[in-house]
Design an enzyme around this catalytic site. Structure first.
Site, PDB file in Angstrom:
ATOM      1  N   GLY A 172      -4.443   3.032  -1.414  1.00 28.59           N
ATOM      2  CA  GLY A 172      -5.529   3.405  -0.271  1.00 28.59           C
ATOM      3  C   GLY A 172      -5.227   4.193   0.828  1.00 28.59           C
ATOM      4  CG  ASP A 173      -7.796   6.140   3.441  1.00 24.92           C
ATOM      5  OD1 ASP A 173      -7.688   5.116   3.872  1.00 24.92           O
ATOM      6  OD2 ASP A 173      -8.604   6.996   3.213  1.00 24.92           O
ATOM      7  N   GLY A 174      -4.506   5.527   5.055  1.00 26.44           N
ATOM      8  CA  GLY A 174      -3.938   4.850   6.313  1.00 26.44           C
ATOM      9  C   GLY A 174      -5.132   4.086   6.960  1.00 26.44           C
TER      10      GLY A 174
ATOM     11  CD  GLU B 103      12.836   5.059   8.335  1.00 22.53           C
ATOM     12  OE1 GLU B 103      12.893   5.757   9.407  1.00 22.53           O
ATOM     13  OE2 GLU B 103      12.533   5.196   7.258  1.00 22.53           O
TER      14      GLU B 103
ATOM     15  CD  GLU C 160      10.224  13.499  10.994  1.00 23.73           C
ATOM     16  OE1 GLU C 160      11.116  12.923  10.365  1.00 23.73           O
ATOM     17  OE2 GLU C 160       9.199  13.033  11.297  1.00 23.73           O
TER      18      GLU C 160
ATOM     19  CB  CYS D 108      12.882  10.208   8.607  1.00 22.83           C
ATOM     20  SG  CYS D 108      13.440   8.830   7.604  1.00 22.83           S
TER      21      CYS D 108
ATOM     22  N   GLY E 102      -8.178   3.272   5.955  1.00 27.13           N
ATOM     23  CA  GLY E 102      -8.969   2.211   5.148  1.00 27.13           C
ATOM     24  C   GLY E 102      -7.670   1.015   4.817  1.00 27.13           C
ATOM     25  CB  VAL E 103      -5.628   0.017   1.984  1.00 30.02           C
ATOM     26  CG1 VAL E 103      -4.651  -0.939   1.742  1.00 30.02           C
ATOM     27  CG2 VAL E 103      -6.908  -0.007   1.223  1.00 30.02           C
ATOM     28  N   GLY E 104      -4.656   0.759   4.984  1.00 26.94           N
ATOM     29  CA  GLY E 104      -3.383   0.570   6.151  1.00 26.94           C
ATOM     30  C   GLY E 104      -4.008  -0.122   7.290  1.00 26.94           C
TER      31      GLY E 104
ATOM     32  CE  LYS F 255      -1.588   2.841   2.829  1.00 21.47           C
ATOM     33  NZ  LYS F 255      -1.402   4.201   2.192  1.00 21.47           N
TER      34      LYS F 255
END
Length: 480
Positions: A205-207, A249, A382, A282, A209-211, A174
Site C-alpha cells: 500500500g501507499d503511505g 529512523e 537531503e 540516509c 492509505g495503508v500507512g 507495509k
C-alpha cells in the site's frame, strides 16, 4: 514468486478486498516489470486482526522456539540471497553485484546479529546486582506496524521484522510501494519457514492509505517507520490519538570533517561513500568539510573520483553506480543540482542532465560542488542522489559548528590522525552515530539518530529492546 497482487495475511496469500493496481518500474529501463495491488482499510483491518489473534500464543511461546523459527528464516534467506538481490536490482536499481552482496547480504548479517544478541538476552534481570527482589522484565508490546522504505529494502525489513517477532510481537509489514518485490519474496521465505499463522503479515500500500491506517489503528500498539522526516512527522501526529509507541529512523545530512592531517585515502573514501547506492542512503556523508590548508587539494581529489565513477545499468555486473529509484526522485535531484549552480556554488564535476551516452533510465551524473556555504539549499536539504557539497573551514570549532548546524543528526564522520582530536570530535558532533577514519561501527551497534533524523535505535541488543516495554517488579522471589 507469489502473485504480486496478493497480500500475505494469516499465513496465506489473499486477494485484496478492492484491488487498486500499481506498476513497479525498473529504473534502469523505465519499463514496468510487475504489477502490485494497493491495500485499503479492509485489508489493513484483516491483517491487524490476524496479528492480534496470533499475539497471545506467540508472546507466550518460549524464547528458544521463537529463536528456532528465525534461524529457519535465515537458512532459507541465505539459499535465496541471489533471488533477493535480483528483486532489489530490478525494483530500485541497485547494481547487480552490489544488490546481491550488499543489499541482499545485509539481511543475512542483520538476522545473524539478532540471533546472536537474542541468545544472550535476559528477559528478566535484577535492577542491580545487590537488589535480587527488584527486577526489570522486558515484555513484548503487542501488534506492531512496520513501514519500510525503498532505498535499502531488506536492510530495513530485517532490522524491524526479526527483532519484533523475536521479542514476542506480531507484525504487519507495509513495504514501500515503489520497491515491494523484495518484501513479497521475504514473505515467501517466512511462509516456508513455517512461522505460525498471523505472526507475520504483509499488506502492500501507499503511505496515505495503508500507512495511515496502521498509524491510526486502535489495535496497533507500535509503529516503526523508516523514511523521510516529513512522513515521520505525519505518522507521529496520526498515531497520537491512540498513544502508540512510535520509533522513527529518518533522513540525514551527514558532515564529513577532513583535517589536513587526514590519511591519503580520506577524500576518495568520502566521495565514494557519498555516491554509494547512487547517493540514496540516509547516512551518506554528503557535506565534506575540509580544513582550508588542504582544501584545494581535496577539491581536486574529489573531482577525479567523481569523473572516475562509472554510471551504468543495474543489470550489468561490475563496480558502478546505477540509476536513482524513480522519475520523481530524478526530477528532485536535478532541481537541487540547478539550485546549487544558481546559488553560487562552484560546479567541480557532473551537473544537471543524464550522463553522456544515456537516453533512458533515471541516471544522475556524479556531481561535486565546491565553495558551498552551509546556508545554501544543497547544504541544508537531503538530496538523496550522488551529489557532494564541499565546504571549507579554518578551525576545529568552526568545523563542529558547521557540522551541527543542520536539522538532522544521523551520522557524522571525522578524518584525522590526531587520536585526541578524534575522540573529542566524536563527543562534540551532534548525531546518533559518529564514524572516524573510515572505520565502520562494530557488529551489533545500534543504527539511529537524533533531532530530525528520528530517535530509533535499530540493530543488536538495542534493536531488540526497541520492540519491548520494560516492566519494573518489586518483591520478586529469587528462590521460586
Amino acid at each position: 514468486m507469489a502473485d504480486k497482487r496478493k497480500f500475505y495475511i494469516d499465513g496465506a496469500w489473499v486477494a485484496p478486498a478492492r484491488p487498486r493496481d500499481l506498476e513497479v518500474i525498473d529504473p534502469s529501463t523505465e519499463e514496468a516489470i510487475a504489477v502490485i495491488s494497493l491495500g485499503d482499510q479492509a485489508d489493513t483491518d484483516r491483517a491487524v486482526a490476524a496479528a492480534k489473534a496470533a499475539y497471545p500464543a506467540w508472546s507466550a511461546t518460549p524464547a528458544a522456539e521463537r529463536l528456532a523459527h528465525v534461524e529457519k528464516i535465515l537458512e532459507i534467506y541465505k539459499r535465496r540471497q541471489e533471488d533477493m538481490g535480483a528483486a532489489i536490482e530490478y525494483e530500485m536499481g541497485a547494481p547487480h553485484d552490489m544488490a546481491i552482496k550488499d543489499q541482499a547480504g545485509c539481511g543475512v548479517s542483520h538476522i545473524q546479529t539478532f540471533i546472536d544478541s537474542f541468545r544472550d538476552f535476559k528477559f528478566i534481570r535484577p535492577l542491580h546486582p545487590d537488589t535480587p527482589t527488584s527486577m526489570v522484565s522486558w515484555e513484548p508490546i503487542g501488534v506492531v506496524g512496520l513501514i519500510t522504505p525503498w532505498n535499502w529494502p531488506m536492510n530495513q525489513v530485517t532490522l524491524k521484522v526479526i527483532p519484533a517477532i523475536l521479542a514476542g510481537n506480531t507484525v504487519v509489514l507495509k513495504p514501500s510501494e515503489i520497491a515491494p518485490l523484495s518484501s513479497v519474496l521475504f514473505a515467501e521465505i517466512v511462509d516456508e519457514a513455517g512461522l505460525p499463522k498471523g505472526v507475520f503479515n504483509m499488506v502492500n500500500g501507499d503511505g496515505i492509505g495503508v500507512g495511515t491506517q496502521l498509524s491510526t489503528h486502535p489495535d496497533v500498539e507500535m509503529i516503526s517507520f523508516t523514511g523521510s522526516t516529513r512522513a515521520g512527522i505525519a505518522i507521529t501526529k496520526a498515531a497520537a490519538d491512540t498513544l502508540k509507541k512510535v520509533a522513527l529512523e529518518l533522513g540525514g545530512k551527514g558532515a564529513n570533517l577532513i583535517f589536513a592531517d587526514a590519511d591519503e585515502k580520506a577524500v576518495e573514501r568520502g566521495v565514494r561513500h557519498c555516491f554509494y547506492n547512487s547517493g540514496q542512503s540516509c547516512n551518506a556523508p554528503t557535506r565534506m568539510l575540509v580544513e582550508r590548508a588542504f582544501y584545494e587539494t581535496a577539491v581536486e581529489q574529489a573531482r577525479k573520483v567523481a569523473e572516475q565513477t562509472q554510471v551504468a545499468s543495474a543489470h550489468q555486473p561490475g563496480a558502478h553506480i546505477g540509476p536513482v529509484v524513480s522519475k520523481l526522485q530524478w526530477d528532485k535531484i536535478q532541481d537541487l543540482i540547478q539550485k546549487g549552480i544558481d546559488e553560487g556554488a562552484r560546479l567541480v564535476s557532473g551537473g544537471p542532465g543524464l550522463p553522456e551516452g544515456v537516453n533512458r533510465g533515471y541516471f544522475v551524473r556524479p556531481t561535486v560542488f565546491a565553495d558551498v556555504n552551509n546556508d545554501m539549499t544543497i547544504a541544508r536539504q537531503e538530496i538523496f542522489g550522488p551529489v557532494l557539497s564541499i565546504i571549507p573551514f579554518d578551525t576545529e570549532d568552526e568545523a563542529v559548528a558547521i557540522a551541527n548546524d543542520t536539522p538532522y543528526g544521523l551520522t557524522n564522520y571525522a578524518q584525522t590522525q590526531d587520536g585526541v582530536r578524534r575522540n573529542r570530535l566524536a563527543r562534540r558532533l551532534v548525531a546518533g552515530m559518529v564514524e572516524t577514519n573510515g572505520q565502520s561501527r562494530g557488529r551489533g551497534s545500534a543504527f539511529g539518530g537524533v533531532k530530525a533524523s528520528g530517535r530509533a535505535r535499530e540493530g543488536g541488543v538495542w534493536g531488540l529492546e526497541e520492540f519491548m516495554d520494560s516492566k519494573q517488579i518489586s518483591g520478586w522471589d529469587p528462590e521460586a
